[in-house]
Design an enzyme around this catalytic site. Structure first.
Site, PDB file in Angstrom:
ATOM      1  N   TYR A   1      45.824  79.007  10.110  1.00 27.37           N
ATOM      2  CA  TYR A   1      45.481  80.372  10.504  1.00 27.37           C
ATOM      3  C   TYR A   1      46.629  81.346  10.242  1.00 27.37           C
ATOM      4  O   TYR A   1      46.421  82.545  10.162  1.00 27.37           O
ATOM      5  CB  TYR A   1      45.124  80.440  11.995  1.00 27.37           C
ATOM      6  CG  TYR A   1      43.928  79.606  12.381  1.00 27.37           C
ATOM      7  CD1 TYR A   1      42.652  79.982  12.000  1.00 27.37           C
ATOM      8  CD2 TYR A   1      44.086  78.437  13.108  1.00 27.37           C
ATOM      9  CE1 TYR A   1      41.554  79.221  12.348  1.00 27.37           C
ATOM     10  CE2 TYR A   1      42.993  77.668  13.464  1.00 27.37           C
ATOM     11  CZ  TYR A   1      41.733  78.057  13.074  1.00 27.37           C
ATOM     12  OH  TYR A   1      40.657  77.289  13.414  1.00 27.37           O
TER      13      TYR A   1
ATOM     14  N   LYS B   1      45.649  64.372  10.106  1.00 29.56           N
ATOM     15  CA  LYS B   1      44.993  63.863   8.891  1.00 29.56           C
ATOM     16  C   LYS B   1      46.108  63.381   7.971  1.00 29.56           C
ATOM     17  O   LYS B   1      46.252  63.813   6.817  1.00 29.56           O
ATOM     18  CB  LYS B   1      44.151  64.993   8.273  1.00 29.56           C
ATOM     19  CG  LYS B   1      43.251  64.583   7.148  1.00 29.56           C
ATOM     20  CD  LYS B   1      42.026  63.803   7.590  1.00 29.56           C
ATOM     21  CE  LYS B   1      41.208  63.381   6.379  1.00 29.56           C
ATOM     22  NZ  LYS B   1      40.242  62.313   6.668  1.00 29.56           N
TER      23      LYS B   1
ATOM     24  N   ASP C   1      38.898  62.778  11.572  1.00 30.09           N
ATOM     25  CA  ASP C   1      37.488  62.408  11.370  1.00 30.09           C
ATOM     26  C   ASP C   1      37.090  61.317  12.354  1.00 30.09           C
ATOM     27  O   ASP C   1      36.000  61.350  12.944  1.00 30.09           O
ATOM     28  CB  ASP C   1      37.214  62.008   9.917  1.00 30.09           C
ATOM     29  CG  ASP C   1      38.340  61.175   9.302  1.00 30.09           C
ATOM     30  OD1 ASP C   1      39.419  61.078   9.912  1.00 30.09           O
ATOM     31  OD2 ASP C   1      38.141  60.628   8.206  1.00 30.09           O
TER      32      ASP C   1
ATOM     33  N   ASP D   1      40.715  73.499  17.346  1.00 35.71           N
ATOM     34  CA  ASP D   1      39.635  74.488  17.448  1.00 35.71           C
ATOM     35  C   ASP D   1      38.292  73.765  17.414  1.00 35.71           C
ATOM     36  O   ASP D   1      37.397  74.002  18.247  1.00 35.71           O
ATOM     37  CB  ASP D   1      39.772  75.448  16.244  1.00 35.71           C
ATOM     38  CG  ASP D   1      38.931  76.694  16.387  1.00 35.71           C
ATOM     39  OD1 ASP D   1      38.213  76.812  17.390  1.00 35.71           O
ATOM     40  OD2 ASP D   1      38.993  77.556  15.486  1.00 35.71           O
TER      41      ASP D   1
ATOM     42  N   ASP E   1      35.630  72.413  20.880  1.00 37.88           N
ATOM     43  CA  ASP E   1      34.229  72.833  21.029  1.00 37.88           C
ATOM     44  C   ASP E   1      33.303  71.618  21.097  1.00 37.88           C
ATOM     45  O   ASP E   1      32.314  71.614  21.823  1.00 37.88           O
ATOM     46  CB  ASP E   1      33.803  73.731  19.864  1.00 37.88           C
ATOM     47  CG  ASP E   1      34.069  75.202  20.166  1.00 37.88           C
ATOM     48  OD1 ASP E   1      34.892  75.482  21.060  1.00 37.88           O
ATOM     49  OD2 ASP E   1      33.461  76.070  19.508  1.00 37.88           O
TER      50      ASP E   1
END
Ligand code: NAD
Length: 361
Positions: A135, A190, A222, A246, A250
């Site tokens: 970001y 990752k 993952d 993020d 959720d």
């Protein structure tokens, strides 16, 4: 102690009004000062984060934030969109650690998207790094692809980057939080593909040496996404970067039944923080007295615990929320077939009543 109260857009003003009343009830000496943020501030001042609001937030010991955003601002340039206020506040206050507990209240087990035996008793904490990653990474932009099969075609790019000190400080937050919980940290990255994740893994492992009482495991993002729905109770504290956090937070939110139940805290190195529900401004519910205010009320509890040093008042709020759920009160998002839903204000009043009764007894 001073709290900057920033209601924002959509359902923000309704849910914050309720949470501010609860805060005033349990901590009457805390001074609340209201400010404009997001689309509401853009409409008044032409900017989603006016200087007056930023100054108010900087002067305060903590910020209670509602939500920002509405589709009607979609055509604005990115720098003026309501969501930029959030990024601006995070950067200006140095809020690098986002704490998102995902707790399933036993009364709401049926509202979870998973079977009760998989989620019952769920209590996990996601610690998301907030100021680095893709970001904020440079370079970013658009150009013509210089090579590859699509050379010459327009392309856009963002850069994922992390520095060692950024990873160190978020790792400390996660290990310290785990010491107060079930002493297990899962670091999600990752590292099989990304250089920044390899550095993340090295640094988290190094910091772990200072916390021998905490177990550390590493997991690829993952797999973490899969395990969160397969065996969510195998986690205690999850620490991860901005982008993965993020998405995973959720996902964890839905395990608890409704995003309307989930609070969050964003903290800086001095313990100053911004406290807000995990959900957005829900323009579809705005002004209808239908939003669940409990995530915002629980955010006020986190504020008392993490920034205002009043764990007792925080626990009183959390117990009152449990009590109203036990009494059977449900807003529409957590109500089931046949259950009568109450509105935002009525849910807030019920929490206030429990606090009042408790004060009398
Ligand atoms: P959202 O979280 O606002 O809504 C998603 C869904 O959850 C909607 O169906 C909504 O009705 C429901 N919901 C959300 N909060 C609820 C509550 N308290 N009670 C009951 N139901 C609730 O996400 P979205 O629809 O993707 O985004 C709407 C706007 O919010 C956009 O402008 C987006 O940019 C913004 N947004 C802001 C924040 C923030 O301020 N922190 C976070 C996410 C999205």
């Amino acid at each position: 102690m001073k709290v900057a109260v920033l209601p924002g857009d959509g359902i923000g003003p309704e849910i914050v009004a309720v949470a501010a009343k609860v805060l005033a009830r349990v901590a009457p000496s805390v001074e609340l000062e209201f400010g404009d943020v997001g689309g509401a501030a853009f409409d008044k001042f032409g900017h989603p984060l006016p200087t007056t609001t930023l100054d108010l937030a900087k002067r305060a010991d903590a910020v209670l934030f509602g939500a920002v955003g509405d589709w009607k601002y979609d055509a604005l340039p990115r720098a003026l969109r309501p969501e930029q206020a959030l990024l601006g506040l995070r950067q200006a206050l140095g809020l690098f650690a986002n704490l998102r507990p995902a707790i399933l209240y036993s009364e709401l087990e049926a509202a979870s998207s998973l079977r009760a035996e998989i989620v019952s008793g769920l209590d996990i904490l996601i610690v998301r790094e907030l100021t680095g990653d893709i970001y904020f990474g440079t370079p970013r932009g658009r150009r013509m692809a210089p090579d590859g099969p699509f050379a010459g075609a327009p392309e856009a790019f963002d850069t994922m980057r992390y520095s060692e000190p950024e990873i160190e400080r978020i790792a400390h937050v996660a290990f310290r939080a785990a010491q107060k919980r079930r002493a297990k940290v899962t670091s999600v990255d990752k590292a099989n593909v990304l250089e920044s994740s390899q550095l993340w893994r090295e640094v988290v492992s190094r910091i772990h040496a200072a916390y021998p009482d905490v177990t550390l495991e590493h997991m690829y993002v993952d797999n973490a996404a899969m395990q969160l729905v397969r065996a969510p109770k195998s986690f205690d504290v999850i620490v991860t970067g901005n982008l993965f956090g993020d998405i995973l937070s959720d996902e964890a939110a839905m395990l608890t039944g409704s995003i309307g139940m989930l609070p969050s805290a964003s903290l800086n190195a001095a313990g100053q923080g911004m406290f807000e529900p995990c959900h957005g401004s829900a323009p579809d519910l705005a002004g209808k007295d239908r939003a669940n205010p409990l995530a915002t009320i629980l955010s006020a509890a986190m504020m008392l615990r993490y920034s205002l040093d009043d764990a007792n008042a925080a626990t009183r709020i959390e117990s009152a929320v449990k009590e109203v759920l036990a009494q059977g009160l449900r807003t529409a998002d957590i109500a089931h077939l046949g259950e009568v839903a109450v509105g935002t204000r009525e849910m807030g009043d019920a929490v206030l009543r429990v606090l009042e009764n408790e004060a009398r007894t």
